[in-house]
Design a protein around this motif. Structure first.
Motif, PDB file in Angstrom:
ATOM      1  N   ALA A   1       0.829  -1.204   0.000  1.00 11.33           N
ATOM      2  CA  ALA A   1       0.000   0.000   0.000  1.00 11.33           C
ATOM      3  C   ALA A   1       0.864   1.254   0.000  1.00 11.33           C
ATOM      4  CB  ALA A   1      -0.927  -0.001   1.209  1.00 11.33           C
ATOM      5  N   VAL A   2       1.981   1.196   0.713  1.00 10.96           N
ATOM      6  CA  VAL A   2       2.900   2.341   0.748  1.00 10.96           C
ATOM      7  C   VAL A   2       3.544   2.544  -0.623  1.00 10.96           C
ATOM      8  CG1 VAL A   2       5.018   3.240   1.769  1.00 10.96           C
ATOM      9  CG2 VAL A   2       3.354   2.047   3.199  1.00 10.96           C
ATOM     10  N   GLU A   3       3.882   1.438  -1.284  1.00  9.37           N
ATOM     11  CA  GLU A   3       4.536   1.522  -2.591  1.00  9.37           C
ATOM     12  C   GLU A   3       3.595   2.023  -3.687  1.00  9.37           C
ATOM     13  OE1 GLU A   3       7.536  -1.689  -3.722  1.00  9.37           O
ATOM     14  OE2 GLU A   3       6.286  -2.761  -2.269  1.00  9.37           O
ATOM     15  N   PHE A   4       2.326   1.573  -3.636  1.00  8.04           N
ATOM     16  CA  PHE A   4       1.431   1.812  -4.769  1.00  8.04           C
ATOM     17  C   PHE A   4       0.243   2.708  -4.454  1.00  8.04           C
ATOM     18  CE2 PHE A   4       3.710  -2.046  -5.861  1.00  8.04           C
ATOM     19  CZ  PHE A   4       4.001  -1.859  -7.205  1.00  8.04           C
ATOM     20  N   ASP A   5       0.276   3.401  -3.314  1.00  7.66           N
ATOM     21  CA  ASP A   5      -0.883   4.232  -2.965  1.00  7.66           C
ATOM     22  C   ASP A   5      -1.127   5.340  -3.982  1.00  7.66           C
ATOM     23  OD1 ASP A   5       1.364   5.664  -2.301  1.00  7.66           O
ATOM     24  OD2 ASP A   5       0.620   6.353  -0.367  1.00  7.66           O
ATOM     25  N   ASP A   6      -0.088   5.809  -4.653  1.00  9.28           N
ATOM     26  CA  ASP A   6      -0.264   6.885  -5.633  1.00  9.28           C
ATOM     27  C   ASP A   6       0.218   6.478  -7.019  1.00  9.28           C
ATOM     28  OD1 ASP A   6       2.401   6.744  -5.057  1.00  9.28           O
ATOM     29  OD2 ASP A   6       2.702   8.888  -4.771  1.00  9.28           O
ATOM     30  N   ARG A   7       0.187   5.162  -7.282  1.00  9.31           N
ATOM     31  CA  ARG A   7       0.667   4.666  -8.567  1.00  9.31           C
ATOM     32  C   ARG A   7      -0.418   3.811  -9.220  1.00  9.31           C
ATOM     33  NH1 ARG A   7       6.590   2.233  -8.108  1.00  9.31           N
ATOM     34  NH2 ARG A   7       6.268   2.302 -10.350  1.00  9.31           N
ATOM     35  N   PRO A   8      -1.291   4.402  -9.997  1.00 11.07           N
ATOM     36  CA  PRO A   8      -2.367   3.640 -10.629  1.00 11.07           C
ATOM     37  C   PRO A   8      -1.831   2.612 -11.615  1.00 11.07           C
ATOM     38  CG  PRO A   8      -2.220   5.845 -11.574  1.00 11.07           C
ATOM     39  CD  PRO A   8      -1.294   5.825 -10.401  1.00 11.07           C
ATOM     40  N   GLY A   9      -2.608   1.552 -11.799  1.00  8.92           N
ATOM     41  CA  GLY A   9      -2.207   0.523 -12.743  1.00  8.92           C
ATOM     42  C   GLY A   9      -2.668  -0.850 -12.286  1.00  8.92           C
TER      43      GLY A   9
END
Length: 245
Positions: A130-138
């Motif tokens: 969640a920390v890695e991808f919270d602002d990375r859509p895809g």
């Protein structure tokens, strides 16, 4: 000039067995790669996964790893799915063997705590991801978020069942209670993994019991499944309408 006689065709049953053995070996290889990938992701994060890094760890060629996943993105998604399956086996499956209602909800939380406790050194992929991808859509973020939402849905259903069994107050907000339970797990992960707090697990369990008392007004069902007597009138003593589970 002599000519070699054509070789006899293998019986269909033998061909099927050979294909079966090949498929089984392929499944075993893929499982071994996923196991290594999970270990790697726990150390480097999901974003740290790559075909090259995994080939180096497993001693395989890049083309060999690529043949099982096709792309780095598919590898990452496969790891997320594998983690989710293991999470279900360790946390969800044992809990649903418990009686419906509060005993089952307690088991879900206790199993979750136990898993977090075993991941102090490796980390929870749900949380670190969640920390890695919270602002990375895809697709990778979508897969991870989908697994977490599925788990939260299981908790909400368990809460609703506890309400239907009369173990929780009929005015309980299942989404709010789930939010608070998840908050306890996040605090546990932070204090146990980041702060290395020795008493984090016990504090999480204590906080959960206080949460239960709030939603039962002193009539909580004990871990054994037996109702705990209390002099406080039970606001949730009357069964709520059966909620969908």
């Amino acid at each position: 000039m002599s000519h070699a006689l054509p070789q006899e065709a293998k019986p269909a049953a033998d061909v099927a067995r050979e294909r079966g053995r090949g498929a089984h070996k392929g499944q075993q290889t893929r499982a071994a790669i996923l196991d290594a990938a999970l270990s790697l992701a726990s150390q480097m994060g999901i974003e740290g996964l790559s075909i090259g890094a995994l080939a180096e760890v497993t001693g395989m060629s890049k083309s060999g790893v690529f043949a099982h996943f096709g792309s780095r993105e598919e590898l990452q998604i496969s790891v997320i799915r594998e983690y989710h399956e293991r999470f279900e086996e360790e946390v969800f499956v044992p809990a649903i063997r418990q009686p419906r209602g509060l005993p089952r909800l307690r088991a879900l939380f206790e199993n979750w705590v136990a898993k977090v406790a075993t991941e102090i050194d490796s980390g929870c992929i749900y949380i670190s991801g969640a920390v890695e991808f919270d602002d990375r859509p895809g697709p990778v973020r979508d897969a991870l978020a989908g697994m977490v939402v599925t788990w939260h849905g299981s908790l909400v259903r368990a809460i609703r069942m506890a309400m239907a069994m009369g173990h929780l107050r009929p005015d309980t907000d299942p989404m709010q209670m789930q939010f608070e339970i998840h908050g306890l797990i996040l605090a546990l992960h932070h204090d146990a993994r980041f702060l290395r707090s020795v008493g984090a697990v016990d504090r999480a369990r204590t906080a959960f019991e206080r949460l239960i008392q709030h939603y039962t007004l002193g009539t909580a069902v004990a871990p054994s499944g037996q109702a705990s007597p209390s002099g406080v009138a039970a606001a949730g003593s009357a069964k709520a309408p059966l909620a969908p589970v």
